[in-house]
Scaffold this motif. Structure first.
Motif, PDB file in Angstrom:
ATOM      1  N   ILE A  94      -8.164  11.250 -10.868  1.00  0.00           N
ATOM      2  CA  ILE A  94      -7.943  10.126 -11.783  1.00  0.00           C
ATOM      3  C   ILE A  94      -6.854   9.201 -11.246  1.00  0.00           C
ATOM      4  CG2 ILE A  94      -7.086   9.507 -14.072  1.00  0.00           C
ATOM      5  CD1 ILE A  94      -8.461  11.975 -15.166  1.00  0.00           C
ATOM      6  N   ILE A  95      -5.740   9.779 -10.805  1.00  0.00           N
ATOM      7  CA  ILE A  95      -4.645   8.948 -10.290  1.00  0.00           C
ATOM      8  C   ILE A  95      -5.070   8.230  -9.013  1.00  0.00           C
ATOM      9  CG2 ILE A  95      -2.318   9.015  -9.313  1.00  0.00           C
ATOM     10  CD1 ILE A  95      -1.611  11.190 -11.258  1.00  0.00           C
ATOM     11  N   ALA A  96      -5.770   8.928  -8.121  1.00  0.00           N
ATOM     12  CA  ALA A  96      -6.220   8.295  -6.879  1.00  0.00           C
ATOM     13  C   ALA A  96      -7.208   7.164  -7.164  1.00  0.00           C
ATOM     14  CB  ALA A  96      -6.861   9.338  -5.965  1.00  0.00           C
ATOM     15  N   PHE A  97      -8.122   7.381  -8.097  1.00  0.00           N
ATOM     16  CA  PHE A  97      -9.101   6.350  -8.443  1.00  0.00           C
ATOM     17  C   PHE A  97      -8.412   5.116  -9.003  1.00  0.00           C
ATOM     18  CE2 PHE A  97     -11.814   4.365 -11.673  1.00  0.00           C
ATOM     19  CZ  PHE A  97     -12.901   4.001 -10.891  1.00  0.00           C
ATOM     20  N   PHE A  98      -7.454   5.314  -9.922  1.00  0.00           N
ATOM     21  CA  PHE A  98      -6.768   4.170 -10.514  1.00  0.00           C
ATOM     22  C   PHE A  98      -5.907   3.461  -9.473  1.00  0.00           C
ATOM     23  CE2 PHE A  98      -3.812   1.828 -13.153  1.00  0.00           C
ATOM     24  CZ  PHE A  98      -4.629   1.375 -14.181  1.00  0.00           C
ATOM     25  N   ALA A  99      -5.313   4.223  -8.548  1.00  0.00           N
ATOM     26  CA  ALA A  99      -4.500   3.604  -7.503  1.00  0.00           C
ATOM     27  C   ALA A  99      -5.355   2.735  -6.580  1.00  0.00           C
ATOM     28  CB  ALA A  99      -3.780   4.685  -6.697  1.00  0.00           C
TER      29      ALA A  99
ATOM     30  N   MET B  68       0.831  -1.214   0.000  1.00  0.00           N
ATOM     31  CA  MET B  68       0.000   0.000   0.000  1.00  0.00           C
ATOM     32  C   MET B  68       0.871   1.273   0.000  1.00  0.00           C
ATOM     33  SD  MET B  68      -2.999   1.326  -0.060  1.00  0.00           S
ATOM     34  CE  MET B  68      -4.109   0.011   0.415  1.00  0.00           C
ATOM     35  N   LEU B  69       1.966   1.235   0.767  1.00  0.00           N
ATOM     36  CA  LEU B  69       2.851   2.393   0.819  1.00  0.00           C
ATOM     37  C   LEU B  69       3.482   2.662  -0.547  1.00  0.00           C
ATOM     38  CD1 LEU B  69       4.274   4.618   2.418  1.00  0.00           C
ATOM     39  CD2 LEU B  69       6.041   2.929   3.041  1.00  0.00           C
ATOM     40  N   ILE B  70       3.866   1.575  -1.251  1.00  0.00           N
ATOM     41  CA  ILE B  70       4.480   1.729  -2.569  1.00  0.00           C
ATOM     42  C   ILE B  70       3.487   2.331  -3.550  1.00  0.00           C
ATOM     43  CG2 ILE B  70       5.473   0.493  -4.528  1.00  0.00           C
ATOM     44  CD1 ILE B  70       6.654  -1.499  -2.573  1.00  0.00           C
ATOM     45  N   VAL B  71       2.240   1.860  -3.489  1.00  0.00           N
ATOM     46  CA  VAL B  71       1.191   2.399  -4.363  1.00  0.00           C
ATOM     47  C   VAL B  71       0.982   3.887  -4.091  1.00  0.00           C
ATOM     48  CG1 VAL B  71      -1.280   2.308  -4.904  1.00  0.00           C
ATOM     49  CG2 VAL B  71       0.025   0.197  -4.654  1.00  0.00           C
ATOM     50  N   PHE B  72       0.988   4.257  -2.809  1.00  0.00           N
ATOM     51  CA  PHE B  72       0.814   5.664  -2.441  1.00  0.00           C
ATOM     52  C   PHE B  72       1.968   6.518  -2.962  1.00  0.00           C
ATOM     53  CE2 PHE B  72       1.731   9.126   0.567  1.00  0.00           C
ATOM     54  CZ  PHE B  72       0.550   9.857   0.449  1.00  0.00           C
ATOM     55  N   LEU B  73       3.200   6.032  -2.801  1.00  0.00           N
ATOM     56  CA  LEU B  73       4.360   6.802  -3.258  1.00  0.00           C
ATOM     57  C   LEU B  73       4.370   6.949  -4.770  1.00  0.00           C
ATOM     58  CD1 LEU B  73       7.153   5.323  -0.925  1.00  0.00           C
ATOM     59  CD2 LEU B  73       5.991   7.540  -0.740  1.00  0.00           C
ATOM     60  N   VAL B  74       4.030   5.867  -5.486  1.00  0.00           N
ATOM     61  CA  VAL B  74       3.978   5.931  -6.953  1.00  0.00           C
ATOM     62  C   VAL B  74       2.899   6.903  -7.403  1.00  0.00           C
ATOM     63  CG1 VAL B  74       3.465   4.612  -9.045  1.00  0.00           C
ATOM     64  CG2 VAL B  74       4.916   3.613  -7.270  1.00  0.00           C
ATOM     65  N   SER B  75       1.759   6.878  -6.704  1.00  0.00           N
ATOM     66  CA  SER B  75       0.667   7.794  -7.049  1.00  0.00           C
ATOM     67  C   SER B  75       1.080   9.242  -6.849  1.00  0.00           C
ATOM     68  CB  SER B  75      -0.569   7.482  -6.203  1.00  0.00           C
ATOM     69  OG  SER B  75      -0.990   6.153  -6.379  1.00  0.00           O
ATOM     70  N   MET B  76       1.743   9.530  -5.737  1.00  0.00           N
ATOM     71  CA  MET B  76       2.181  10.890  -5.475  1.00  0.00           C
ATOM     72  C   MET B  76       3.227  11.349  -6.483  1.00  0.00           C
ATOM     73  SD  MET B  76       0.459  12.259  -3.057  1.00  0.00           S
ATOM     74  CE  MET B  76      -0.888  11.449  -3.940  1.00  0.00           C
ATOM     75  N   LEU B  77       4.126  10.433  -6.867  1.00  0.00           N
ATOM     76  CA  LEU B  77       5.126  10.769  -7.878  1.00  0.00           C
ATOM     77  C   LEU B  77       4.454  11.098  -9.211  1.00  0.00           C
ATOM     78  CD1 LEU B  77       8.059  10.981  -8.846  1.00  0.00           C
ATOM     79  CD2 LEU B  77       7.999   8.504  -9.299  1.00  0.00           C
ATOM     80  N   GLY B  78       3.483  10.254  -9.600  1.00  0.00           N
ATOM     81  CA  GLY B  78       2.763  10.512 -10.847  1.00  0.00           C
ATOM     82  C   GLY B  78       1.999  11.824 -10.802  1.00  0.00           C
ATOM     83  N   HIS B  79       1.373  12.103  -9.666  1.00  0.00           N
ATOM     84  CA  HIS B  79       0.628  13.358  -9.531  1.00  0.00           C
ATOM     85  C   HIS B  79       1.571  14.563  -9.601  1.00  0.00           C
ATOM     86  CE1 HIS B  79      -2.210  16.354  -8.155  1.00  0.00           C
ATOM     87  NE2 HIS B  79      -1.418  16.657  -7.147  1.00  0.00           N
ATOM     88  N   THR B  80       2.744  14.452  -8.980  1.00  0.00           N
ATOM     89  CA  THR B  80       3.700  15.564  -8.994  1.00  0.00           C
ATOM     90  C   THR B  80       4.202  15.840 -10.409  1.00  0.00           C
ATOM     91  OG1 THR B  80       4.409  15.022  -6.743  1.00  0.00           O
ATOM     92  CG2 THR B  80       5.880  16.400  -8.066  1.00  0.00           C
ATOM     93  N   LEU B  81       4.538  14.788 -11.150  1.00  0.00           N
ATOM     94  CA  LEU B  81       5.025  14.964 -12.524  1.00  0.00           C
ATOM     95  C   LEU B  81       3.931  15.547 -13.419  1.00  0.00           C
ATOM     96  CD1 LEU B  81       7.080  11.668 -12.966  1.00  0.00           C
ATOM     97  CD2 LEU B  81       7.947  13.967 -12.526  1.00  0.00           C
ATOM     98  N   ALA B  82       2.710  15.023 -13.269  1.00  0.00           N
ATOM     99  CA  ALA B  82       1.599  15.554 -14.060  1.00  0.00           C
ATOM    100  C   ALA B  82       1.302  17.001 -13.674  1.00  0.00           C
ATOM    101  CB  ALA B  82       0.357  14.688 -13.851  1.00  0.00           C
TER     102      ALA B  82
END
Length: 245
Positions: free
Chosen positions: A43-48, A1-15
């Motif tokens: 969108i990123i949170a929903f997909f995560a 779950m932590l990895i999914v959260f970190l990846v989501s935040m990284l994707g959101h920051t880049l976008a």
């Protein structure tokens, strides 16, 4: 779950960074930019949440970032078309300002103030280049460069501004009519090509069902190749007709 959260935040920051750059390039309003950030986060949170694989989340974020990276190209084409559409009304407003006794720069500035968003931003850069006597436009576009050059010539001509503006308006209107007519011709060719393709595919399926494919594969391949060459020839002729209208 932590990895999914970190990846989501990284994707959101880049976008978020890509959207912020787009907002600067295309003069998005702060409200529109906030809406885009919220939609991106949703969108990123929903997909995560629905995704059960970190790899799938990485893939989704990668597709999202690539889409955002290439989206400005499509948006720029749309905005340049919009800019072409407002040029004639813009020049009409400038001509009206000159006829009421205003100077060319004052009339041009008033006409630009009536625009909004990216169009106003680009036109204001052209106006600033006239005032500052600079020939650099931040947005690289042949349309904007040509417009800046024409307006600079009119600005330098103190006595014939009105006549030159009318001549420029006439040329732009003629070019727009030409584009419209040539577009109608190519649109008709595309519609005819779509109809003929649908009929050919239907006939091809009928022949294959009735007489088989293996027994007549050479004839089928030959007909398909001839048809494709015919379509290519039609579109090549259409491009020539487009410039002869």
């Amino acid at each position: 779950m932590l990895i999914v959260f970190l990846v989501s935040m990284l994707g959101h920051t880049l976008a978020h960074r890509i959207l912020a750059q787009m907002a600067r390039d295309f003069a998005f309003s702060p409200q529109l930019l906030r809406h885009l950030h919220v939609i991106n986060l949703f969108i990123i949170a929903f997909f995560a949440i629905v995704s059960r694989s970190t790899l799938a989340l990485w893939l989704f974020i990668g597709i999202l970032l690539i889409t955002l990276k290439f989206f400005p190209v499509v948006l720029r084409i749309f905005l340049l078309k919009r800019l072409r559409d407002v040029l004639v009304p813009l020049l009409d407003a400038v001509i009206l300002g000159l006829q009421t006794g205003k100077s060319f720069r004052s009339s041009l500035h008033s006409a630009i103030e009536l625009q909004s968003g990216w169009v106003r931003h680009q036109l204001m850069e052209i106006y600033d280049s006239l005032v500052m006597s600079e020939n650099v436009i931040a947005m690289k576009s042949a349309l904007l460069a040509d417009l800046q050059r024409e307006l600079a010539e009119i600005d330098r001509s103190k006595s014939r501004c009105l006549d030159q503006l009318r001549a420029l308006r006439k040329d732009i209107k003629m070019l727009q009519d030409f584009r419209r007519r040539s577009g109608q011709v190519t649109q008709q060719l595309k519609m005819q090509a779509i109809i003929v393709t649908a009929l050919f595919v239907a006939l091809l399926l009928f022949v294959i069902k009735q007489f088989g494919f293996q027994e007549h594969r050479k004839l089928i391949f030959g007909a398909a190749m001839t048809f494709i060459l015919g379509l290519v020839w039609i579109f090549l002729m259409g491009r020539r007709i487009k410039w002869k209208v």
